[in-house]
Design an enzyme around this catalytic site. Sequence first.
Site, PDB file in Angstrom:
ATOM      1  N   CYS A  44       4.708  -4.017  -2.431  1.00  0.00           N
ATOM      2  CA  CYS A  44       4.508  -2.694  -1.829  1.00  0.00           C
ATOM      3  C   CYS A  44       4.621  -2.738  -0.317  1.00  0.00           C
ATOM      4  CB  CYS A  44       3.134  -2.159  -2.206  1.00  0.00           C
ATOM      5  SG  CYS A  44       2.895  -2.100  -3.981  1.00  0.00           S
ATOM      6  N   TYR A 479     -18.977  17.025   2.318  1.00  0.00           N
ATOM      7  CA  TYR A 479     -18.585  18.032   3.294  1.00  0.00           C
ATOM      8  C   TYR A 479     -19.173  17.708   4.653  1.00  0.00           C
ATOM      9  CZ  TYR A 479     -19.403  22.122   6.213  1.00  0.00           C
ATOM     10  OH  TYR A 479     -19.502  22.956   7.297  1.00  0.00           O
TER      11      TYR A 479
END
Lengths: 501, 501
Positions: A44, A479
């Site tokens: 990769c 969040y």
Amino acid sequence: MPDPFVVVGGDAAGLSAASKAKREAPERDVVVFEKGRWISYAHCGTPYFVEGVVETLDDLLSLSPDEVEERGVDLRREHEVTGVNTDARTVGVDGPDGQFEQPYSDLLVATGAHAVTSPIEGHELDAALPMHGLDNAAATRALLMDPDADHLAAVGGEEYVDRERVERCGALEPPETVAIVGGGYVGVEMAEAFSAHDLDVHLFQRPSHVLESFGDPIAERVEETLRDHGVTLHLDTEVARLVDDTGASTGDGRVAGLECAGGTTLECELALVGIGVRPNTHLLEDTPVALGESGAVAVDDFGATNVDGVYAAGDCAEMTHAVTGESTWVPLGLTANRAGRAVGTTVARTDHDAGDNGDGSGHGGVSPADREPVGSIAGTAVTKAFDMEVGRSGITDLDEARSYGFDPVKETITTRSRSGYYPGAAETTVTLVADRDSERLLGGAIAGTDRAAVRIDTVATALEAETTVGDLERTDLAYAPPFSPVWDPILTAAKVLRGSL
Amino acid sequence: MPDPFVVVGGDAAGLSAASKAKREAPERDVVVFEKGRWISYAHCGTPYFVEGVVETLDDLLSLSPDEVEERGVDLRREHEVTGVNTDARTVGVDGPDGQFEQPYSDLLVATGAHAVTSPIEGHELDAALPMHGLDNAAATRALLMDPDADHLAAVGGEEYVDRERVERCGALEPPETVAIVGGGYVGVEMAEAFSAHDLDVHLFQRPSHVLESFGDPIAERVEETLRDHGVTLHLDTEVARLVDDTGASTGDGRVAGLECAGGTTLECELALVGIGVRPNTHLLEDTPVALGESGAVAVDDFGATNVDGVYAAGDCAEMTHAVTGESTWVPLGLTANRAGRAVGTTVARTDHDAGDNGDGSGHGGVSPADREPVGSIAGTAVTKAFDMEVGRSGITDLDEARSYGFDPVKETITTRSRSGYYPGAAETTVTLVADRDSERLLGGAIAGTDRAAVRIDTVATALEAETTVGDLERTDLAYAPPFSPVWDPILTAAKVLRGSL
């Protein structure tokens, strides 16, 4: 003492298995046969080596042969396994010192995959290279360098690299225009890599979008990014042949252009072909080891084939899909490492002196509870084109979902990656697919420039857990203004998709 | 027509509920009473406003009153609800035009939380401010500005801000040294914010580490980052009082220093106190609405209290924990939005003309299948200190885990965020906790500079799905060199933790 645990192939799956088996059962002999010189290489990373972000091939080697030996593994490079006798439990080996038969107690076939070049003609011309393996990466990088440079020193991998090929490619004049044939993720990564060398980059893709498995909305964002960086895209365009400067597709010439089925032509001095890979199963042709429908080796939940004592793992083997429960073939790095490690664990726990355990598993000497599952896959993949990050997991194609009996519903949304008031919020596109009746999540994909790729892990984790869209919508994701809006893009997509069920 | 759906509180939970109810049932009247001037404000953005990354308070307002009215919601700002009569189904309201009784069919208590300042003396001195709400943020930012500047123009929020207070604070000489009392996530964010103004920043924390709920290894990485950026940490240090320049903690003076229980003193011209928040439940004191053990309002899976037609959501209400299944109180923004939206959905589906639906739910007019679950929480939280990102989810404290009957095992690893050969790989620390017997994942935390925070979503998703460590280890997470090593840091942590079970 039982015969050794024999591993065919010295890359991710093979060496993970060998290392794990030796660590768990140090008394067992473990032999790895690798037909080439390279072992344990990071496939990769090759586009980033061509790009120059990764300096030399040496950086892409996870383990040196010495390190493997230090683990107590008997590693034999340049030893090709040419046949398997499952009755006698032996493999035939062709090495530098001749041929021999090697007995095994357990056998792992970890032979990987190979690049397809057919049906494109002319792929044997000089400067026409397949997108696969470190030697091709070395040749590509050498080609980009000045003919007077020290190519061997620059590419590295001194002990392993095909020196003759590097020098031959390095001696060629560097290209100004390069054609990439195939718009899968390696093709996209190579477009970025060649752009870094200020080349005129052309990418040819037979389907209407790059990165087909990511779905159109994600692909379109990548295509926009590629074009913004000067890459010319030839979509819906099938390359028929590579030609030399006489228009011939055969012979000793150097590639000088390509011709498409529709008549398009391009002058180019380098062509990289990446139109697919296939599992290496040639070794098993005359054995009773069964292949699956995909053409890769069929295995059970523990990586075992239908033949006692024979396992397969990595790019040559199938895996169970987390969403469909069916066998599938998606050759990727983590899968190979994970499956190899699991097979190594199971083999280490196998007591061959105990004989068949009589559980009907067909695998003597290891009780079912002691076998280590290879796990399932969701086809999770991520990549990037310049600053555009993309990810996908599961089943996102509607036709594919229907073929497995689902009634799929798909929604794509684009929303911000952060609270709108926080600098750096980037438009993030999310596709989610679910089954209408069961409301089960089937797959998802994402694109965006701000931490988009790793967010696909939420989808991958939800898929493995067979989560419904409602459960995903109610998941307590993170969040904070610098990282996400109150509703993470994936939650917003789940909310919209649930409304459509 | 039934009486209106009445909402007490015009922030995340209240306005999410009101908007959703009106959208789903446009014929229903929806009235929102907000005692202050601000509505729908992004609490979590206040540190970034003080820092200056967010320019004005206006940027932190998600919705204007006009936008709320356009949704058909009857919004009454500066209307304080002073009492609830659950028998008569009315609330007492004190508004600019006097007091009145408002009938309701359904009532949502979304009164939020307030900052605790006790037992620290002197918190009413000038330039001693609580870390809570937009008016305090405006006052803090005004204090950092030149006394001659136009403070009101600079802070924004013209229609809403406490102008007198901004001008009073703005007139003070800007501080050179600032003390932050409390090392929770807002305290840490404020340390970054003040550092951006080149102040001498001191952070006082009574426990031995900041960010207690993230666990020591994560906290230590944050502390190292804070110190690297010049923040002085006073850990294990309890602040007793803030004092003016005469040493007094009362009166009209400006804060000039602080004194700690252990004798430490510091001269400072600004003190920000953030030692905790408590739910606003005063309104319900003389009603039959039950509070939970945490002191917040007890609700069922649909946000309903023990009293017919009365719901609670957001920072004033408990939620069910995904790991323990017990009620807990963790006031966070997504929870408030999600729970409010769910209550709005359920209320919209309630048919008051139908009377009690006789299902024993205690909530007339809505069948169980039509109620929308508020979902569970995992206590997922993320933040950053400069470039150090951190996240946590679930139960990571061993004593807390034991208190719920688990036999917890914890492992912490530090590994790279990317393939080692790819530039930008950053040391990433991951803690995972699991139950020894069931092997169930209980919680996790993470720290690192490269996309660390959003990776906690993998843990949060796994927790909601009650995943075992083995299943997590085998999850098909994303791998590509720019984003992750082959084994994502969370997979590596799962692998190590599973080895310890």
